[in-house]
Design a protein around this motif. Structure first.
Motif, PDB file in Angstrom:
ATOM      1  N   ALA A  43       0.820  -1.210   0.000  1.00  7.60           N
ATOM      2  CA  ALA A  43       0.000   0.000   0.000  1.00  7.60           C
ATOM      3  C   ALA A  43       0.856   1.263   0.000  1.00  7.60           C
ATOM      4  CB  ALA A  43      -0.924   0.000   1.211  1.00  7.60           C
ATOM      5  N   GLU A  44       2.032   1.222   0.656  1.00  3.86           N
ATOM      6  CA  GLU A  44       2.888   2.402   0.702  1.00  3.86           C
ATOM      7  C   GLU A  44       3.364   2.795  -0.690  1.00  3.86           C
ATOM      8  OE1 GLU A  44       5.991   1.392   3.541  1.00  3.86           O
ATOM      9  OE2 GLU A  44       5.269   3.037   4.797  1.00  3.86           O
ATOM     10  N   VAL A  45       3.528   1.769  -1.559  1.00  2.00           N
ATOM     11  CA  VAL A  45       3.986   2.031  -2.913  1.00  2.00           C
ATOM     12  C   VAL A  45       2.812   2.313  -3.842  1.00  2.00           C
ATOM     13  CG1 VAL A  45       5.146   1.006  -4.914  1.00  2.00           C
ATOM     14  CG2 VAL A  45       6.104   0.702  -2.629  1.00  2.00           C
ATOM     15  N   SER A  46       1.817   1.443  -3.818  1.00  3.37           N
ATOM     16  CA  SER A  46       0.701   1.600  -4.752  1.00  3.37           C
ATOM     17  C   SER A  46      -0.158   2.824  -4.438  1.00  3.37           C
ATOM     18  CB  SER A  46      -0.165   0.343  -4.760  1.00  3.37           C
ATOM     19  OG  SER A  46      -0.669   0.063  -3.471  1.00  3.37           O
ATOM     20  N   GLY A  47      -0.045   3.343  -3.219  1.00  4.85           N
ATOM     21  CA  GLY A  47      -0.814   4.524  -2.865  1.00  4.85           C
ATOM     22  C   GLY A  47      -0.019   5.812  -2.857  1.00  4.85           C
ATOM     23  N   ALA A  48       1.216   5.764  -3.340  1.00  4.10           N
ATOM     24  CA  ALA A  48       2.078   6.949  -3.294  1.00  4.10           C
ATOM     25  C   ALA A  48       1.677   7.967  -4.354  1.00  4.10           C
ATOM     26  CB  ALA A  48       3.541   6.545  -3.491  1.00  4.10           C
ATOM     27  N   GLU A  49       2.083   9.218  -4.133  1.00  2.00           N
ATOM     28  CA  GLU A  49       1.750  10.296  -5.068  1.00  2.00           C
ATOM     29  C   GLU A  49       2.888  10.606  -6.033  1.00  2.00           C
ATOM     30  OE1 GLU A  49       1.126  14.021  -3.104  1.00  2.00           O
ATOM     31  OE2 GLU A  49       3.208  14.168  -2.393  1.00  2.00           O
ATOM     32  N   GLN A  50       4.096  10.169  -5.717  1.00  2.00           N
ATOM     33  CA  GLN A  50       5.253  10.513  -6.542  1.00  2.00           C
ATOM     34  C   GLN A  50       6.294   9.408  -6.435  1.00  2.00           C
ATOM     35  OE1 GLN A  50       8.605  11.420  -5.567  1.00  2.00           O
ATOM     36  NE2 GLN A  50       9.208  11.897  -7.664  1.00  2.00           N
ATOM     37  N   PHE A  51       7.052   9.196  -7.530  1.00  2.00           N
ATOM     38  CA  PHE A  51       8.021   8.096  -7.593  1.00  2.00           C
ATOM     39  C   PHE A  51       9.323   8.601  -8.209  1.00  2.00           C
ATOM     40  CE2 PHE A  51       3.759   6.520  -7.904  1.00  2.00           C
ATOM     41  CZ  PHE A  51       3.721   5.418  -7.065  1.00  2.00           C
ATOM     42  N   THR A  52      10.437   8.284  -7.567  1.00  2.00           N
ATOM     43  CA  THR A  52      11.750   8.544  -8.132  1.00  2.00           C
ATOM     44  C   THR A  52      12.479   7.217  -8.267  1.00  2.00           C
ATOM     45  OG1 THR A  52      11.871  10.755  -7.125  1.00  2.00           O
ATOM     46  CG2 THR A  52      13.934   9.754  -7.859  1.00  2.00           C
ATOM     47  N   PHE A  53      12.909   6.909  -9.478  1.00  2.00           N
ATOM     48  CA  PHE A  53      13.613   5.658  -9.756  1.00  2.00           C
ATOM     49  C   PHE A  53      15.092   5.943  -9.942  1.00  2.00           C
ATOM     50  CE2 PHE A  53       9.237   5.050 -11.197  1.00  2.00           C
ATOM     51  CZ  PHE A  53       8.917   3.859 -10.563  1.00  2.00           C
ATOM     52  N   LEU A  54      15.912   5.101  -9.316  1.00  2.00           N
ATOM     53  CA  LEU A  54      17.360   5.293  -9.342  1.00  2.00           C
ATOM     54  C   LEU A  54      18.051   4.035  -9.860  1.00  2.00           C
ATOM     55  CD1 LEU A  54      17.823   6.886  -5.790  1.00  2.00           C
ATOM     56  CD2 LEU A  54      17.383   8.071  -7.960  1.00  2.00           C
ATOM     57  N   GLY A  55      19.166   4.231 -10.537  1.00  2.28           N
ATOM     58  CA  GLY A  55      19.950   3.092 -11.011  1.00  2.28           C
ATOM     59  C   GLY A  55      21.415   3.447 -11.090  1.00  2.28           C
ATOM     60  N   THR A  56      22.230   2.414 -11.182  1.00  3.33           N
ATOM     61  CA  THR A  56      23.677   2.574 -11.284  1.00  3.33           C
ATOM     62  C   THR A  56      24.179   1.722 -12.441  1.00  3.33           C
ATOM     63  OG1 THR A  56      23.889   2.907  -8.900  1.00  3.33           O
ATOM     64  CG2 THR A  56      25.886   2.268 -10.087  1.00  3.33           C
ATOM     65  N   GLY A  57      25.034   2.289 -13.297  1.00  2.28           N
ATOM     66  CA  GLY A  57      25.533   1.518 -14.435  1.00  2.28           C
ATOM     67  C   GLY A  57      24.391   1.120 -15.352  1.00  2.28           C
ATOM     68  N   TRP A  58      24.313  -0.166 -15.658  1.00  2.00           N
ATOM     69  CA  TRP A  58      23.295  -0.624 -16.607  1.00  2.00           C
ATOM     70  C   TRP A  58      21.876  -0.453 -16.078  1.00  2.00           C
ATOM     71  CZ3 TRP A  58      19.990  -5.042 -16.519  1.00  2.00           C
ATOM     72  CH2 TRP A  58      20.124  -5.887 -15.397  1.00  2.00           C
ATOM     73  N   THR A  59      21.726  -0.395 -14.759  1.00  2.00           N
ATOM     74  CA  THR A  59      20.372  -0.285 -14.217  1.00  2.00           C
ATOM     75  C   THR A  59      19.812   1.139 -14.276  1.00  2.00           C
ATOM     76  OG1 THR A  59      21.056   0.056 -11.904  1.00  2.00           O
ATOM     77  CG2 THR A  59      20.824  -2.223 -12.674  1.00  2.00           C
ATOM     78  N   TYR A  60      20.652   2.118 -14.629  1.00  2.00           N
ATOM     79  CA  TYR A  60      20.113   3.467 -14.821  1.00  2.00           C
ATOM     80  C   TYR A  60      19.124   3.483 -15.988  1.00  2.00           C
ATOM     81  CZ  TYR A  60      19.965   8.435 -16.092  1.00  2.00           C
ATOM     82  OH  TYR A  60      19.542   9.697 -16.422  1.00  2.00           O
ATOM     83  N   GLY A  61      19.406   2.734 -17.043  1.00  2.00           N
ATOM     84  CA  GLY A  61      18.455   2.620 -18.146  1.00  2.00           C
ATOM     85  C   GLY A  61      17.133   2.033 -17.687  1.00  2.00           C
ATOM     86  N   LEU A  62      17.188   1.065 -16.772  1.00  2.00           N
ATOM     87  CA  LEU A  62      15.960   0.472 -16.232  1.00  2.00           C
ATOM     88  C   LEU A  62      15.195   1.489 -15.396  1.00  2.00           C
ATOM     89  CD1 LEU A  62      17.219  -3.071 -15.140  1.00  2.00           C
ATOM     90  CD2 LEU A  62      16.506  -2.265 -17.405  1.00  2.00           C
TER      91      LEU A  62
END
Length: 317
Positions: free
Chosen positions: A186-205
């Motif tokens: 619920a903390e994720v599915s009910g959130a109002e904003q999302f920031t996605f982070l990655g390093t190296g190859w996972t930055y594209g993800l």
């Protein structure tokens, strides 16, 4: 959307473990078309395909297979020398990709990865890898993009060129099987904003996760290299806002987010119970669909989008 309706996008997302298995088994068939060890390669695409290009470029170069750059097809640098151009294009009709391949004809070998063997890219690229079994009805890309990366990752794995710490595909596919049923708290599915982070190859993800949420649900999302987050973006962290990392978490970042009152999630780190970052992208895809439906949107028909961007007067029109 009714409670009993399952979107086509959801079905395509859930099919990824089986599709990846097929892709991994068939990757050897494409060896002659894919970048050779030591080649200087440019990987191009648009939107989701560009983000997969970024991920592959980081994997290939950091694994020692050869110098690799990634560009949006529209931003390919004129005059820069490469041994091969690799284009990722689900539809095979995207204007910028076709224009670039046509311009490169006769000057540099080109390879395209596509889902549709009946499109102009078949005649524009020198070699074509067709992943028709991963094609989609949905406008929003999910399984084709990840499958293209699986094929490229399988090629690197066969060449013993995966970077240290990247899991073998057999493990990634197992993780994908769990990801299609992973709980969306619920903390994720009910959130109002999302920031996605990655390093190296996972930055594209991370970039791709943010795009999926914007495309399907119109959500407020951002994406950054993980170590850049504290250089400004952390200023928006707070209650009801999620920071989601793909891959290893920078030291102290979880505590920094917690002090700001934000929600931190990191299921694709390097612990024994974590899942492969590409499998974690499946969870983000599922979240995008859930948010879309909660907001009354149809994930199969996202606003203002079409399956392919074809500009008037292009080779594809």
């Amino acid at each position: 959307m009714t409670a009993s309706h399952t979107s086509r996008t959801s079905l395509e997302i859930a099919s990824q473990p089986g599709i990846w298995t097929r892709a991994a088994k068939s990757a050897a068939l494409f060896t002659d078309f894919l970048p050779r060890r030591g080649e200087r390669v440019a990987v191009v695409g648009c939107g989701t395909s560009w983000f997969m290009a970024l991920a592959y470029a980081q994997l290939r170069e950091s694994g020692g297979h050869g110098e690799t750059d990634a560009f949006p097809a529209s931003e390919f640098p004129d005059g820069r020398a490469y041994d091969r151009i690799l284009a990722i294009t689900r539809s095979g009709t995207t204007t910028e990709v076709l224009d670039l391949l046509a311009k490169a004809e006769g000057t540099v070998p080109t390879t395209a990865i596509t889902a549709d063997p009946s499109t102009p890219v078949m005649d524009t690229a020198d070699e074509v890898v067709v992943l028709d079994f991963a094609d989609e009805e949905s406008v929003v890309q999910t399984r084709f993009a990840t499958t293209a990366l699986v094929v490229l990752r399988a090629h690197l794995e066969a060449e013993h060129a995966l970077p240290a710490g990247v899991r073998p595909l057999t493990r990634a596919i197992e993780d994908a099987g769990r990801a299609v049923g992973a709980e969306l708290g619920a903390e994720v599915s009910g959130a109002e904003q999302f920031t996605f982070l990655g390093t190296g190859w996972t930055y594209g993800l991370a970039l791709e996760a943010g795009l999926k949420m914007r495309e399907a649900a119109g959500a407020w999302t951002e994406a950054y290299p993980a170590m850049e987050y504290r250089h400004g973006p952390i200023s928006i962290a707070g209650p009801g806002r999620v920071v989601w990392t793909f891959g290893p978490t920078p030291r102290g970042l979880a505590d920094d987010v917690a002090r700001a009152g934000g929600v931190f999630t990191a299921a694709s780190g390097d612990g024994p119970d974590d899942r492969d970052p590409l499998a974690d992208l499946i969870v983000a895809q599922r979240l995008a669909v859930r948010l879309a439906e909660a907001r009354g949107y149809d994930p199969d028909r996202p606003r203002n989008l079409t399956r392919s961007v074809v500009l008037k007067g292009s080779r594809a029109s």
